[in-house]
Motif scaffolding. Structure first.
Motif, PDB file in Angstrom:
ATOM      1  N   GLY A 209       0.797  -1.222   0.000  1.00 54.39           N
ATOM      2  CA  GLY A 209       0.000   0.000   0.000  1.00 54.39           C
ATOM      3  C   GLY A 209       0.827   1.267   0.000  1.00 54.39           C
ATOM      4  O   GLY A 209       2.037   1.258  -0.235  1.00 54.39           O
ATOM      5  N   PHE A 210       0.151   2.367   0.314  1.00 56.48           N
ATOM      6  CA  PHE A 210       0.774   3.681   0.260  1.00 56.48           C
ATOM      7  C   PHE A 210       0.556   4.440   1.562  1.00 56.48           C
ATOM      8  O   PHE A 210      -0.379   4.165   2.318  1.00 56.48           O
ATOM      9  CB  PHE A 210       0.183   4.498  -0.891  1.00 56.48           C
ATOM     10  N   HIS A 211       1.408   5.413   1.768  1.00 59.73           N
ATOM     11  CA  HIS A 211       1.259   6.326   2.889  1.00 59.73           C
ATOM     12  C   HIS A 211      -0.007   7.162   2.694  1.00 59.73           C
ATOM     13  O   HIS A 211      -0.462   7.390   1.564  1.00 59.73           O
ATOM     14  CB  HIS A 211       2.486   7.239   2.980  1.00 59.73           C
ATOM     15  N   LYS A 212      -0.576   7.634   3.769  1.00 61.34           N
ATOM     16  CA  LYS A 212      -1.818   8.401   3.714  1.00 61.34           C
ATOM     17  C   LYS A 212      -1.697   9.642   2.829  1.00 61.34           C
ATOM     18  O   LYS A 212      -2.678  10.061   2.207  1.00 61.34           O
ATOM     19  CB  LYS A 212      -2.229   8.817   5.129  1.00 61.34           C
ATOM     20  N   LYS A 213      -0.500  10.207   2.755  1.00 64.22           N
ATOM     21  CA  LYS A 213      -0.356  11.413   1.946  1.00 64.22           C
ATOM     22  C   LYS A 213      -0.578  11.124   0.461  1.00 64.22           C
ATOM     23  O   LYS A 213      -0.972  12.020  -0.301  1.00 64.22           O
ATOM     24  CB  LYS A 213       1.024  12.040   2.155  1.00 64.22           C
ATOM     25  N   ILE A 214      -0.347   9.876   0.047  1.00 66.73           N
ATOM     26  CA  ILE A 214      -0.647   9.490  -1.331  1.00 66.73           C
ATOM     27  C   ILE A 214      -2.141   9.258  -1.480  1.00 66.73           C
ATOM     28  O   ILE A 214      -2.771   9.705  -2.445  1.00 66.73           O
ATOM     29  CB  ILE A 214       0.127   8.220  -1.728  1.00 66.73           C
ATOM     30  N   ALA A 215      -2.737   8.570  -0.519  1.00 65.12           N
ATOM     31  CA  ALA A 215      -4.170   8.271  -0.583  1.00 65.12           C
ATOM     32  C   ALA A 215      -5.027   9.530  -0.577  1.00 65.12           C
ATOM     33  O   ALA A 215      -6.151   9.523  -1.083  1.00 65.12           O
ATOM     34  CB  ALA A 215      -4.556   7.365   0.576  1.00 65.12           C
ATOM     35  N   ASP A 216      -4.490  10.595   0.005  1.00 61.00           N
ATOM     36  CA  ASP A 216      -5.228  11.861   0.059  1.00 61.00           C
ATOM     37  C   ASP A 216      -4.883  12.793  -1.105  1.00 61.00           C
ATOM     38  O   ASP A 216      -5.461  13.870  -1.237  1.00 61.00           O
ATOM     39  CB  ASP A 216      -4.927  12.589   1.375  1.00 61.00           C
ATOM     40  N   ASN A 217      -3.928  12.369  -1.938  1.00 63.19           N
ATOM     41  CA  ASN A 217      -3.475  13.211  -3.037  1.00 63.19           C
ATOM     42  C   ASN A 217      -4.571  13.360  -4.094  1.00 63.19           C
ATOM     43  O   ASN A 217      -5.270  12.398  -4.429  1.00 63.19           O
ATOM     44  CB  ASN A 217      -2.213  12.595  -3.658  1.00 63.19           C
ATOM     45  N   GLU A 218      -4.713  14.546  -4.627  1.00 60.35           N
ATOM     46  CA  GLU A 218      -5.752  14.813  -5.618  1.00 60.35           C
ATOM     47  C   GLU A 218      -5.609  13.925  -6.854  1.00 60.35           C
ATOM     48  O   GLU A 218      -6.608  13.454  -7.418  1.00 60.35           O
ATOM     49  CB  GLU A 218      -5.712  16.286  -6.032  1.00 60.35           C
ATOM     50  N   SER A 219      -4.371  13.669  -7.262  1.00 60.98           N
ATOM     51  CA  SER A 219      -4.132  12.818  -8.432  1.00 60.98           C
ATOM     52  C   SER A 219      -4.581  11.384  -8.185  1.00 60.98           C
ATOM     53  O   SER A 219      -5.108  10.720  -9.079  1.00 60.98           O
ATOM     54  CB  SER A 219      -2.652  12.846  -8.808  1.00 60.98           C
ATOM     55  N   TYR A 220      -4.358  10.918  -6.962  1.00 58.95           N
ATOM     56  CA  TYR A 220      -4.803   9.567  -6.610  1.00 58.95           C
ATOM     57  C   TYR A 220      -6.322   9.482  -6.611  1.00 58.95           C
ATOM     58  O   TYR A 220      -6.912   8.503  -7.089  1.00 58.95           O
ATOM     59  CB  TYR A 220      -4.260   9.164  -5.242  1.00 58.95           C
ATOM     60  N   LEU A 221      -6.964  10.485  -6.099  1.00 64.36           N
ATOM     61  CA  LEU A 221      -8.423  10.482  -6.021  1.00 64.36           C
ATOM     62  C   LEU A 221      -9.054  10.442  -7.408  1.00 64.36           C
ATOM     63  O   LEU A 221     -10.174   9.934  -7.572  1.00 64.36           O
ATOM     64  CB  LEU A 221      -8.903  11.713  -5.253  1.00 64.36           C
ATOM     65  N   LYS A 222      -8.334  10.941  -8.422  1.00 65.85           N
ATOM     66  CA  LYS A 222      -8.856  10.927  -9.785  1.00 65.85           C
ATOM     67  C   LYS A 222      -8.911   9.515 -10.367  1.00 65.85           C
ATOM     68  O   LYS A 222      -9.714   9.243 -11.271  1.00 65.85           O
ATOM     69  CB  LYS A 222      -8.003  11.832 -10.680  1.00 65.85           C
ATOM     70  N   VAL A 223      -8.040   8.615  -9.883  1.00 67.03           N
ATOM     71  CA  VAL A 223      -8.023   7.248 -10.423  1.00 67.03           C
ATOM     72  C   VAL A 223      -8.539   6.221  -9.429  1.00 67.03           C
ATOM     73  O   VAL A 223      -8.666   5.041  -9.756  1.00 67.03           O
ATOM     74  CB  VAL A 223      -6.593   6.838 -10.859  1.00 67.03           C
ATOM     75  N   LYS A 224      -8.842   6.655  -8.229  1.00 63.04           N
ATOM     76  CA  LYS A 224      -9.218   5.737  -7.147  1.00 63.04           C
ATOM     77  C   LYS A 224     -10.314   4.761  -7.554  1.00 63.04           C
ATOM     78  O   LYS A 224     -10.234   3.552  -7.270  1.00 63.04           O
ATOM     79  CB  LYS A 224      -9.653   6.534  -5.924  1.00 63.04           C
ATOM     80  N   ASP A 225     -11.340   5.248  -8.224  1.00 64.18           N
ATOM     81  CA  ASP A 225     -12.475   4.402  -8.592  1.00 64.18           C
ATOM     82  C   ASP A 225     -12.134   3.417  -9.711  1.00 64.18           C
ATOM     83  O   ASP A 225     -12.920   2.503  -9.992  1.00 64.18           O
ATOM     84  CB  ASP A 225     -13.668   5.262  -9.019  1.00 64.18           C
ATOM     85  N   ARG A 226     -10.980   3.598 -10.336  1.00 70.04           N
ATOM     86  CA  ARG A 226     -10.566   2.677 -11.411  1.00 70.04           C
ATOM     87  C   ARG A 226      -9.557   1.636 -10.925  1.00 70.04           C
ATOM     88  O   ARG A 226      -9.096   0.809 -11.709  1.00 70.04           O
ATOM     89  CB  ARG A 226      -9.969   3.492 -12.566  1.00 70.04           C
ATOM     90  N   ILE A 227      -9.216   1.680  -9.653  1.00 70.32           N
ATOM     91  CA  ILE A 227      -8.256   0.739  -9.073  1.00 70.32           C
ATOM     92  C   ILE A 227      -8.983  -0.497  -8.573  1.00 70.32           C
ATOM     93  O   ILE A 227      -9.946  -0.396  -7.808  1.00 70.32           O
ATOM     94  CB  ILE A 227      -7.463   1.392  -7.939  1.00 70.32           C
ATOM     95  N   HIS A 228      -8.501  -1.660  -8.977  1.00 71.49           N
ATOM     96  CA  HIS A 228      -9.057  -2.935  -8.534  1.00 71.49           C
ATOM     97  C   HIS A 228      -7.948  -3.711  -7.823  1.00 71.49           C
ATOM     98  O   HIS A 228      -6.985  -4.148  -8.472  1.00 71.49           O
ATOM     99  CB  HIS A 228      -9.596  -3.735  -9.717  1.00 71.49           C
ATOM    100  N   SER A 229      -8.045  -3.846  -6.526  1.00 71.55           N
ATOM    101  CA  SER A 229      -7.007  -4.508  -5.743  1.00 71.55           C
ATOM    102  C   SER A 229      -7.488  -5.886  -5.279  1.00 71.55           C
ATOM    103  O   SER A 229      -8.616  -6.044  -4.803  1.00 71.55           O
ATOM    104  CB  SER A 229      -6.629  -3.661  -4.530  1.00 71.55           C
ATOM    105  N   PHE A 230      -6.603  -6.871  -5.422  1.00 67.34           N
ATOM    106  CA  PHE A 230      -6.905  -8.249  -5.049  1.00 67.34           C
ATOM    107  C   PHE A 230      -5.841  -8.753  -4.078  1.00 67.34           C
ATOM    108  O   PHE A 230      -4.657  -8.577  -4.321  1.00 67.34           O
ATOM    109  CB  PHE A 230      -6.943  -9.158  -6.272  1.00 67.34           C
ATOM    110  N   VAL A 231      -6.278  -9.367  -2.999  1.00 60.39           N
ATOM    111  CA  VAL A 231      -5.351  -9.895  -1.986  1.00 60.39           C
ATOM    112  C   VAL A 231      -5.484 -11.403  -1.958  1.00 60.39           C
ATOM    113  O   VAL A 231      -6.602 -11.922  -1.831  1.00 60.39           O
ATOM    114  CB  VAL A 231      -5.668  -9.315  -0.598  1.00 60.39           C
TER     115      VAL A 231
END
Length: 231
Positions: A209-231
């Protein structure tokens, strides 16, 4: 109900039952994304054209030219070599074009980075990022990711996406396993806006994963809904 029954289905089961279905009529799904992500572990040096060389080669042709590793390295690569061989026999994958292969091992920078393009059709490309390989550099960079960001491979991933998509107007999938999944998300987050707008989905398989500062980044929020994570 027998609760002790072992589950034996895997990606080879998928290849057996869907390997004859073309990607045009049966579009890419998350299992295809996993298979493409695993394919990135193959060392395609002198087989798949590099970024500088341009050009493409079909997956079947690449498999024919590939020489299996010998010795202790084969323990790591055997599973991916088996996958390459199986994919080359499947109509779903055999004629896919591969291009823009890159592989970097830099002891001084503590960087291990590799990626390639898989052309699903003339208008759609899957960019696959390799995860951690068997090198000490690769493992060291993994440890670095626990407290440092960006690490060299993340920087290279962004540069790679920008460079290899420049002037193109295709749509893109990004994906990877392990560290490769992290690189897919990171590059999709920080690539040029024009490229980011053309990303259909980002597939992350077991990526850190990423640090919270990445998760809160505006650029990340633009692609967040297109990310599919599998564990």
């Amino acid at each position: 109900m027998n609760t002790n029954k072992k589950k034996t289905d895997d990606i080879y089961t998928y290849l057996k039952f869907r390997g004859d279905l073309d990607l045009k009529n049966y579009p890419l799904n998350e299992v295809d994304a996993l298979i493409f992500s695993e394919l990135s572990y193959i060392q395609f040096e002198n087989i798949v054209p590099t970024v500088e060389e341009k050009g493409t080669i079909t997956l079947a042709q690449a498999a024919e030219k590939y020489i299996p590793k010998e010795g202790k390295e084969s323990i790591f690569y055997a599973r991916y070599e088996k996958l390459l061989e199986a994919m080359a026999k499947c109509p779903r994958y055999a004629d896919l074009q591969l291009s823009n292969y890159v592989s970097v091992i830099n002891q001084e920078k503590r960087e291990q980075f590799s990626a390639l393009h898989i052309h699903i059709n003339p208008f759609l490309i899957f960019i696959a990022f390799r995860g951690t390989d068997e090198t000490l550099v690769g493992w060291r960079e993994d440890f670095d990711m626990s407290y440092q960001m960006p690490v060299p491979a993340q920087i290279s991933a962004v540069e790679y996406v920008n460079q290899t998509t420049k002037g193109l107007f295709q749509k893109y999938y990004l994906g990877g396993h392990s560290k490769g999944g992290n690189l897919a998300i990171y590059s999709g987050t920080f690539c040029d806006a024009g490229v980011q707008n053309n990303i259909k989905a980002i597939y992350n398989f077991d990526g850190p994963g990423f640090h919270k500062k990445i998760a809160d980044n505006e650029s990340y929020l633009k692609v967040k809904d297109r990310i599919h994570s599998f564990v």
